[in-house]
Design a protein around this motif. Structure first.
Motif, mmCIF file in Angstrom:
data_model
loop_
_atom_site.group_PDB
_atom_site.id
_atom_site.type_symbol
_atom_site.label_atom_id
_atom_site.label_comp_id
_atom_site.label_asym_id
_atom_site.label_seq_id
_atom_site.Cartn_x
_atom_site.Cartn_y
_atom_site.Cartn_z
ATOM 1 N N GLN A 130 35.620 21.255 45.952
ATOM 2 C CA GLN A 130 37.074 21.090 45.890
ATOM 3 C C GLN A 130 37.635 22.285 45.160
ATOM 4 O O GLN A 130 37.190 22.628 44.081
ATOM 5 C CB GLN A 130 37.478 19.825 45.131
ATOM 6 C CG GLN A 130 37.076 18.536 45.788
ATOM 7 C CD GLN A 130 35.781 18.015 45.242
ATOM 8 O OE1 GLN A 130 35.258 18.556 44.264
ATOM 9 N NE2 GLN A 130 35.258 16.989 45.851
ATOM 10 N N HIS A 139 36.323 32.912 45.014
ATOM 11 C CA HIS A 139 34.929 33.105 44.628
ATOM 12 C C HIS A 139 34.538 32.328 43.389
ATOM 13 O O HIS A 139 33.480 32.569 42.822
ATOM 14 C CB HIS A 139 34.665 34.600 44.403
ATOM 15 C CG HIS A 139 34.902 35.404 45.628
ATOM 16 N ND1 HIS A 139 34.060 35.385 46.711
ATOM 17 C CD2 HIS A 139 35.912 36.252 45.954
ATOM 18 C CE1 HIS A 139 34.540 36.185 47.644
ATOM 19 N NE2 HIS A 139 35.657 36.720 47.219
ATOM 20 N N ALA A 140 35.360 31.381 42.969
ATOM 21 C CA ALA A 140 35.013 30.591 41.783
ATOM 22 C C ALA A 140 33.781 29.738 42.071
ATOM 23 O O ALA A 140 33.435 29.491 43.224
ATOM 24 C CB ALA A 140 36.187 29.705 41.386
ATOM 25 N N SER A 141 33.135 29.295 41.007
ATOM 26 C CA SER A 141 31.898 28.521 41.186
ATOM 27 C C SER A 141 32.052 27.131 40.592
ATOM 28 O O SER A 141 32.892 26.897 39.736
ATOM 29 C CB SER A 141 30.729 29.252 40.526
ATOM 30 O OG SER A 141 31.006 29.426 39.171
ATOM 31 N N LEU A 147 42.737 14.351 43.392
ATOM 32 C CA LEU A 147 43.420 15.635 43.494
ATOM 33 C C LEU A 147 44.638 15.524 44.401
ATOM 34 O O LEU A 147 45.703 16.074 44.109
ATOM 35 C CB LEU A 147 42.474 16.693 44.076
ATOM 36 C CG LEU A 147 41.456 17.315 43.152
ATOM 37 C CD1 LEU A 147 40.678 18.358 43.923
ATOM 38 C CD2 LEU A 147 42.120 17.960 41.952
ATOM 39 N N ASN A 164 47.440 13.696 42.636
ATOM 40 C CA ASN A 164 47.972 14.597 41.635
ATOM 41 C C ASN A 164 48.893 15.640 42.265
ATOM 42 O O ASN A 164 49.986 15.923 41.768
ATOM 43 C CB ASN A 164 46.789 15.298 40.947
ATOM 44 C CG ASN A 164 47.118 15.635 39.512
ATOM 45 O OD1 ASN A 164 47.949 14.987 38.899
ATOM 46 N ND2 ASN A 164 46.487 16.653 38.990
ATOM 47 N N ASN A 182 41.359 24.408 44.072
ATOM 48 C CA ASN A 182 42.816 24.395 44.012
ATOM 49 C C ASN A 182 43.311 25.803 44.293
ATOM 50 O O ASN A 182 42.946 26.744 43.610
ATOM 51 C CB ASN A 182 43.284 23.939 42.632
ATOM 52 C CG ASN A 182 43.424 22.432 42.551
ATOM 53 O OD1 ASN A 182 43.619 21.768 43.555
ATOM 54 N ND2 ASN A 182 43.330 21.896 41.364
ATOM 55 N N TYR A 199 52.724 28.394 40.183
ATOM 56 C CA TYR A 199 52.142 27.316 39.396
ATOM 57 C C TYR A 199 51.557 26.167 40.209
ATOM 58 O O TYR A 199 50.655 25.484 39.746
ATOM 59 C CB TYR A 199 53.197 26.742 38.440
ATOM 60 C CG TYR A 199 53.436 27.605 37.232
ATOM 61 C CD1 TYR A 199 54.641 28.273 37.046
ATOM 62 C CD2 TYR A 199 52.445 27.759 36.279
ATOM 63 C CE1 TYR A 199 54.844 29.067 35.934
ATOM 64 C CE2 TYR A 199 52.642 28.548 35.163
ATOM 65 C CZ TYR A 199 53.846 29.208 35.000
ATOM 66 O OH TYR A 199 54.051 29.988 33.902
#
Lengths: 478, 466
Positions: free
Chosen positions: B103, B116-118, B49, B52, B105, B77
């Motif tokens: 990790q 709050h993503a999983s 990551l 990148n 982004n 973006y």
């Protein structure tokens, strides 16, 4: 038949004399019913809250003012996942999967706010659901009750007398197992009656499907009890001493119920690796970028697309099109990105299915895995049902976004694309998100292996005792 | 010394103990391998990551400094990686890291829509959990202890050696205590060897944390040996001893944690998380319809240092857009604070309820020292929030004053550096673990006294018809 019945009655009387039997069995039943009621209240609360939020999200969608359709697709909608009605019996994966998905154009989001992320580490092993207790604790109880049933007869000399009195060994064993089947029924029936009452009292509608599922669950746990009884009585028959039978059974129980599932769950990602969230999203973004970039005027895919559209409408320039070209590009972009997403998503799901199939190699030695798999499928609380929901949410998102893109194409004039707003009445025409739990037949669709192995385990003791009877290799001596 | 040798030979004589220890060592090896694999995998993903990101940053830098793209577009973006790097003990005590998104982004948009993503995980593997050293010490070690020592008295009684042992000078109970002590010593040596090898193979420093973990492991072992002592004192036969120990294990390891979890789920159920995401979305969306100048003024009240920025025109302006993103975060703030308050209360309650069960307590100690528990996770998320603020400050300085962005500007782009929190030793948990052992010893003392010696039954009849 009379003799078999007498043997069962004798066995039951022995247990009836034991004071602790009257404490242990009801205590366990109370524990399981407490777990049932506790889970049921939690599931009811969850269904109630998720329904309310779904209504709120729908209300927010429908009360949008006049807006540009692309703006509405960015406003998005939410899909809230209510637990399936029978989740109170077997919580399955419900604590580990998210409860809400944000549905917006251009992006596929993940389900968020899983219960486990709030709870931290307490959960493993101790998801105290009725199914867990029945699958883990009940065999231990059966072992405690039945481990010495045949060794006791042998050590006290009764077995020799019975066999010398022309009692076929098969009848003797049938009598023994019948006694324990009766005890299992006494144990299981109140629990399932309680489950039935709770399902009737639940806020979710009590359909035929739920009745079938409860019936299937009862049958499953009854077969599971018989299965364990077969193993226990075989061990008891084949051991010289009660203590060695007990040690073997306890070690087998520990390995099958505690150690192997964890070992397999831990090793599965090593054997069939799956991408992490960021890797998945980067791969997805790269794949979509490879197809084309709708913002880039020199992009070959969209140049081709433009040529096709111009040819289709028989015009020379985009400005002469009777419809909004921007809307058409949005539609095309959404179609392409969703196609790519579906491919990646299905690949991911297949990896997970492969990981889960690792357990199938151990069905021949571990009945717990079989019963747990079937139990989660019947209560619709395994990962396949969650993916079914995710798929339904994605389909809804795609349909909604494409409908909005159509509105963009046909209702919005290209010349006024930035400022035009279309009537709010359009938003009310969208159907709200509605998810229907699949039927029992869908849930049991891919369980052929499980049923076959269950049948194998049920008939294994029969084969063993048949073999023993023929070779007369029973240690009837003290 | 002679006695030590003989007792050791007696202990080692059964096949059961040999198989059990072989199994134990095999699972330890698997756990160490698994932990290592996981942590290395995480580091690999993080490194890729980073590379990148540096490439993307260079691309965007070229576009922005040339004037090809606006800085606002870069904020929209460009994804910056943040990673919850594995603490040194994570290879051994993985804790709840297999549930968390390690990790992430982050971009300049509203944080509540991103944080709050999983993680993508197979939930069927999460039900059972991950094999690490903490699992082996918490769940499997008691079983080994039970196998070695739960039937000490019952074996002697069954083989009719007990009257002889009891008649020797220094009563029979002393012999059994000696054997318990021997078992304790053996397992201490084994576990210390395991930990030493684990520490050598990984880059864990032998510091206060290691000492604390070894200390709590010894106390935990002592707890289970005292449970064995209790079973011995009750004077049960072999079958009852085994089943009694397994029942004690089940209650402490499955039932008590299960009940406490059921209680916690009920008591601290919250939908504030959903409320805050809906609130944030609603605010951001409504912002497009509201008076832009008024909204920007609202934002400038929170950031007065940019008050002398140029006034908004009719065209879309990035500074207004990102101001609205931040204001939507602020609009969701009451719900967020409520959410955090409930989670904190739940964590505290969970901590306290863990005292009821020594295995749960011990697991809590391990994950807290290894920094792989809920507290560490919460700390990381706070650091991500702090980093997002840094990112916003970087962009605001350049968006509100429309200067041309130079290479020097891009060189100041903040990067996320995870600061592991200073380790806090959970002394209170350790104390409660010690107390649990003391409670068990008190019960043993209560049961056994000179007036009630261990029973001297003669077991020639079947064990069940008693």
């Amino acid at each position: 038949m009379n003799k078999i019945w007498k043997i069962s009655c004798h066995e039951l009387k022995i247990h009836a004399r034991n004071k602790s039997f009257y404490i242990l069995l009801p205590l366990t039943q109370v524990l399981i019913i407490m777990a049932l009621v506790g889970s049921w209240r939690y599931v009811q609360q969850s269904i109630h809250i998720q329904t309310l939020w779904q209504q709120e999200a729908t209300r927010q969608w429908q009360e949008q003012p006049d807006r540009h359709p692309h703006r509405v697709s960015h406003f998005g909608n939410y899909a809230f996942r209510a637990m399936t009605p029978l989740s109170f019996f077997d919580v399955g994966v419900n604590q580990f999967v998210g409860n809400s998905i944000y549905l917006e154009g251009h992006r596929q989001n993940s389900a968020t706010f899983a219960e486990a992320n709030l709870a931290g580490n307490n959960l493993r092993f101790s998801q105290l659901s009725a199914a867990n207790l029945l699958l883990i604790f009940w065999p231990l109880l059966l072992i405690a009750l039945a481990y010495a049933s045949i060794t006791e007869e042998r050590e006290s000399g009764r077995l020799r007398q019975l066999l010398s009195n022309n009692l076929p060994l098969a009848h003797f064993l049938t009598g023994k197992i019948l006694a324990y089947i009766i005890i299992s029924l006494i144990f299981l029936v109140p629990i399932f009656l309680c489950g039935l009452l709770l399902a009737l009292w639940s806020s979710a509608p009590f359909t035929n499907d739920i009745l079938w599922r409860l019936g299937a669950l009862f049958l499953l746990y009854f077969c599971y009890s018989i299965l364990w009884l077969g193993i226990i009585l075989c061990c008891s028959l084949l051991s010289r001493h009660a203590q060695s039978a007990l040690t073997f059974l306890v070690v087998f129980w520990l390995l099958a119920v505690i150690v192997t599932p964890r070992l397999l769950g831990s090793l599965a990602p090593n054997i069939y690796p799956h991408p992490s969230r960021v890797e998945f999203e980067i791969a997805l973004a790269n794949a979509i970028a490879r197809i084309g970039d709708s913002h880039n005027p020199n992009d070959p895919h969209y140049a081709e697309f433009k040529r096709n559209i111009l040819r289709q409408y028989g015009v020379q320039k985009v400005e002469d099109l009777p419809v909004n070209y921007a809307g058409l590009v949005m539609s095309e972009g959404e179609k392409q990105s969703s196609l790519v997403f579906r491919q990646h998503y299905h690949q991911l799901i297949n990896t997970f299915v492969q990981q889960n199939s690792l357990k199938q190699y151990f069905y021949w030695i571990n009945p717990f895995l079989i019963a747990r798999a079937i139990s989660m499928k019947v209560t619709a609380s395994d990962s396949q049902h969650f993916y079914h929901f995710e798929q339904a949410a994605e389909d809804y998102r795609f349909t909604t976004t494409q409908t909005l893109n159509e509105l963009h194409t046909y209702e919005v004039r290209a010349s006024k694309d930035k400022t035009q707003r279309i009537s709010r009445e359009h938003w009310k025409k969208f159907p709200p998100f509605f998810y229907q739990t699949p039927s029992l037949w869908w849930s049991l669709d891919s369980t052929q292996k499980e049923f076959l192995w269950l049948l194998f385990w049920l008939t294994l003791p029969l084969l063993v005792t048949h073999q023993l009877t023929r070779t007369r290799n029973i240690y009837a001596t003290i | 010394m002679q006695r030590f040798k003989y007792e050791l030979t007696l202990l080692w004589s059964g096949t059961g103990i040999k198989l059990a220890l072989a199994f134990y060592i095999a699972t330890v090896a698997i756990a160490l391998w698994q932990g290592n694999c996981r942590v290395l995998n995480e580091a690999e993903v993080h490194n890729s990551l980073q590379t990148n990101f540096e490439k993307n940053l260079a691309d965007w830098s070229a576009k922005v400094t040339d004037g090809e793209a606006e800085l606002g577009l870069m904020g929209y973006y460009l994804l910056t990686p943040t990673a919850h790097s594995a603490p040194t003990w994570a290879r051994l005590i993985y804790g709840q890291r297999d549930l968390d998104l390690l990790q992430q982004n982050i971009r300049l948009l509203a944080l509540e829509g991103q944080i709050h993503a999983s993680e993508i995980n197979n939930p069927e593997n999460q039900i059972t959990g991950f094999i690490d050293l903490a699992f082996i010490f918490t769940y499997l070690l008691p079983l080994i202890i039970g196998l070695m020592c739960a039937t000490l008295y019952a074996n002697e009684q069954q083989t009719n050696r007990w009257p002889l042992l009891n008649a020797l000078a220094g009563s029979g109970m002393a012999v059994l205590n000696y054997r318990l002590g021997l078992g304790f010593l053996l397992l201490t040596c084994l576990n210390s060897a395991v930990l030493a090898i684990a520490i050598l193979l990984t880059n864990i420093a032998f510091d206060a944390c290691a000492a604390f973990i070894i200390g709590s492991l010894l106390l935990y072992q002592f707890f289970w040996f005292s449970i064995c002592g209790l079973i011995i004192r009750l004077g049960l036969n072999t079958a009852a001893s085994t089943l009694g120990f397994i029942a004690a294990w089940m209650v402490l390891v499955v039932i008590v944690p299960g009940m406490s979890n059921l209680y916690l789920t009920h008591q601290y159920a919250t939908d504030e998380g959903i409320a805050l995401t809906l609130k944030q979305r609603q605010f951001m969306n409504d912002a497009w319809d509201k008076d832009k100048k008024l909204a920007l003024d609202n934002f400038l009240q929170h950031y007065p240092q940019y008050a002398d920025t140029a006034p908004l025109g009719e065209a879309f302006d990035w500074k207004w857009y990102y101001a609205m993103q931040h204001l939507s975060d602020l609009a969701a703030l009451p719900h967020l604070e409520q959410y955090h308050a409930i989670m904190n209360k739940r964590r505290a309650a969970s901590d306290h309820l863990a005292w009821l069960s020594a295995p749960l307590n011990f697991q809590q100690i391990l994950t807290q020292v290894a920094q792989t528990d809920m507290t560490a996770r919460h700390d990381y998320l706070l650091q991500v929030r702090h980093y997002h603020a840094q990112l916003r400050n970087f962009y605001y300085a350049r968006l509100f004053y429309k200067t041309t962005t130079t290479e020097a500007d891009i060189a100041q782009y903040p990067r996320f550096v995870y600061q592991p929190p200073t380790p806090t030793m959970p002394w209170l948990h350790l104390l409660v673990l010690m107390l649990s052992s003391i409670v068990v010893l008190a019960i043993i003392n209560n049961i056994g006294s000179a007036s009630r010696p261990l029973p001297q039954r003669y077991f020639w009849r079947s064990t069940r018809s008693q």
